[in-house]
Design a protein around this motif. Structure first.
Motif: not given
Ligand code: NDP
Ligand code: ZN
Length: 350
Positions: A316-330, A333-345
Motif C-alpha cells: 500500500d503506497v503513497e506516491m511522492l514527488d522527490i522534492q517532498n522527500i524531507n517532509e516525507a521523512y518527518d 518518523k511520526k508513523g504517519d504513512v500508509k504504509y510506504r512512500f514511493v518516489i515517482d522518479m
C-alpha cells in the motif's frame, strides 16, 4: 561515465537536496537501469541521520528500486533492454563463500555491498542508491519484476517485502500458526500480508489506536494496542512467531511473554542495543528463541516476487514527488504513512 540526477544528504543534519552524480561504464555483467520508482525505507532515514554510525556522505539513499533496462553488458544473459527489473538492498558480494554459494548473499562472509553507503568491490567508490535517475548493477543483483505486478506498488517489495517474507519462510510459518507483527509501518504491513497468505492467524501490535480499523482491513485477525499493559498481559503465551519491526530500542520483555513455549521473536527493526535489558528467564523458562533476520538472498527475493504475483500481493503506497522527500521523512518518523512512500522518479526531471 553517465550523468544522473539524484537527491543526496551532505551531512547527518542536512536535508536531502539535488546532486548530480556519475554512473559507471558498463562492466561485462552490468545492467544499466532507468529508475521509475523508489520506495522510502526507514533504513534510508537511519543512514542519512547516521543512526548506525559509518555513514559516508554524500548519501544517496534508496534500495527499493524499480526501473527499465536501458543497456546491458556483453556477458548479460538474463535481462534485455526494456525489461522491468528491480534492485533491492545489495549490489554485490564476494560470490564464492559458503553463504553466497547458497544464495544467502546478505550474509556473505566477506560482507555484502549495500546499494548505498557501501564500497564498490572493484573501484572502491561509495555506492549511491535509488533516489536517482539511473543505476548500474551487476545482473546477479537484479531481479525480474513479474508483469502482473504494478511497478510502483511493487517497489517496496525489494526491501520491506523480502525482509518480512524471508524470516516467515525460514521459521516455517504455516496454516494455523499464530503470528504477531509488531509495528504497522512499511515492513509491518507486508508482514501481515505474507503471514495471511501462508494461512496464519495474524495479530498486529500497534501503539496507534487510529490504526485499529486499518489493521483489520489489511487482513489482520486481531489488533493489540501495545501501550495497554492489560491487553499485553491478556495475550500471554499465545503466539508461535512474533515479527518485530520497531525501529528504535523498546522493551522486548512484554512481547516475549506473549510467546508460547518454543515461540520465536524475530527482530528485523532494531540494530542497536536492547533497552531496557532482556530478562533471560523469559527465554529460558519457555525454550523461546530470540532471532534476527536481514533482508533475503537474491534467489529468495525472486521467489518472493513470484509469490506476490501468484497471490496478488503488493504494497500500500503513497506516491511522492522527490522534492517532498524531507517532509516525507518527518512524517515517517511520526508513523504517519500508509504504509510506504514511493518516489515517482519522473519528478526528478522536473
Ligand atoms: P516504518 O517507519 O515504516 O515503520 C515502523 C513502525 O514501527 C511504525 O509504523 C510504528 O508502528 C512502529 N514504531 C515507530 N516508532 C516506534 C516507537 N518509538 N515505539 C514503538 N513502535 C514504534 O519503518 P520500516 O518498516 O521501513 O522499517 C522498520 C525498521 O526495520 C527500521 O529500523 C529499518 O531500518 C529496519 N529494516 C530492517 C531490515 C532488515 O533486513 N532487518 C530491512 C529494512 C528495514 P505503529 O504506529 O503501528 O506502532
Ligand atoms: Zn530497507
Amino acid at each position: 561515465m553517465t550523468h544522473s540526477k539524484a537527491y543526496a544528504a551532505q551531512a547527518a543534519d542536512k536535508p536531502l537536496a539535488p546532486l548530480d552524480i556519475e554512473r559507471r561504464e558498463l562492466r561485462p555483467d552490468d545492467v544499466a537501469i532507468e529508475i521509475d520508482y523508489c520506495g522510502v525505507c526507514h533504513s534510508d532515514i537511519h543512514t542519512v541521520e547516521n543512526d548506525w554510525g559509518g555513514s559516508l556522505y554524500p548519501v544517496v539513499p534508496g534500495h527499493e528500486i524499480i526501473g527499465r533496462v536501458q543497456a546491458v553488458g556483453v556477458d548479460v544473459r538474463k535481462y534485455q533492454v526494456g525489461q522491468v527489473v528491480g534492485v533491492g538492498c545489495m549490489v554485490d558480494s564476494c560470490r564464492s563463500c559458503s553463504a553466497c554459494e547458497t544464495g544467502l548473499e546478505q550474509y556473505c562472509l566477506k560482507g555484502m555491498t549495500g546499494t548505498y553507503n557501501g564500497r564498490d568491490r572493484h573501484d572502491k567508490s561509495v555506492t549511491l542508491g535509488g533516489y536517482s535517475e539511473k543505476i548500474v548493477v551487476s545482473e546477479r543483483f537484479v531481479v525480474n519484476i513479474p508483469e502482473k505486478l504494478d511497478a510502483a506498488s511493487a517497489a517496496p517489495l525489494l526491501c520491506a517485502g523480502i525482509t518480512t517474507y524471508s524470516p516467515l519462510m525460514h521459521y516455517g510459518v504455516k496454516a494455523g500458526d499464530r503470528v504477531g507483527v509488531i509495528g504497522m509501518g512499511g515492513l509491518g504491513h507486508m508482514g501481515v500480508k505474507f503471514a495471511k497468505a501462508l494461512g496464519a492467524e495474524v495479530t498486529i501490535f500497534t501503539r496507534s489506536e487510529s490504526k485499529m480499523e486499518e489493521a483489520r482491513s489489511q487482513g489482520a485477525d486481531h489488533v493489540i494496542i501495545s501501550t495497554d499493559p492489560a491487553q499485553m498481559k491478556a495475550a500471554r503465551e499465545t503466539f508461535d512467531v512474533l515479527l518485530d519491526t520497531i525501529p528504535v530500542p523498546h522493551d522486548m520483555n512484554p512481547y516475549l511473554n506473549c510467546l508460547k513455549y518454543d515461540g520465536k521473536h524475530i527482530v528485523v527493526g532494531l540494530l542497536t542495543a536492547v533497552e531496557p535489558p532482556l530478562q533471560a528467564g523469559m527465554l529460558v523458562m519457555k525454550r523461546r528463541v530470540l532471532a534476527g533476520s536481514l533482508i533475503g538472498g537474491m534467489p529468495e527475493t525472486q521467489e518472493m516476487l513470484d509469490f506476490c504475483a501468484e497471490h496478488d500481493i503488493t504494497c500500500d503506497v503513497e506516491m511522492l514527488d522527490i522534492q517532498n522527500i524531507n517532509e516525507a521523512y518527518d512524517r515517517m518518523k511520526k508513523g504517519d504513512v500508509k504504509y510506504r512512500f514511493v518516489i515517482d522518479m519522473k519528478t526528478l526531471k522536473d
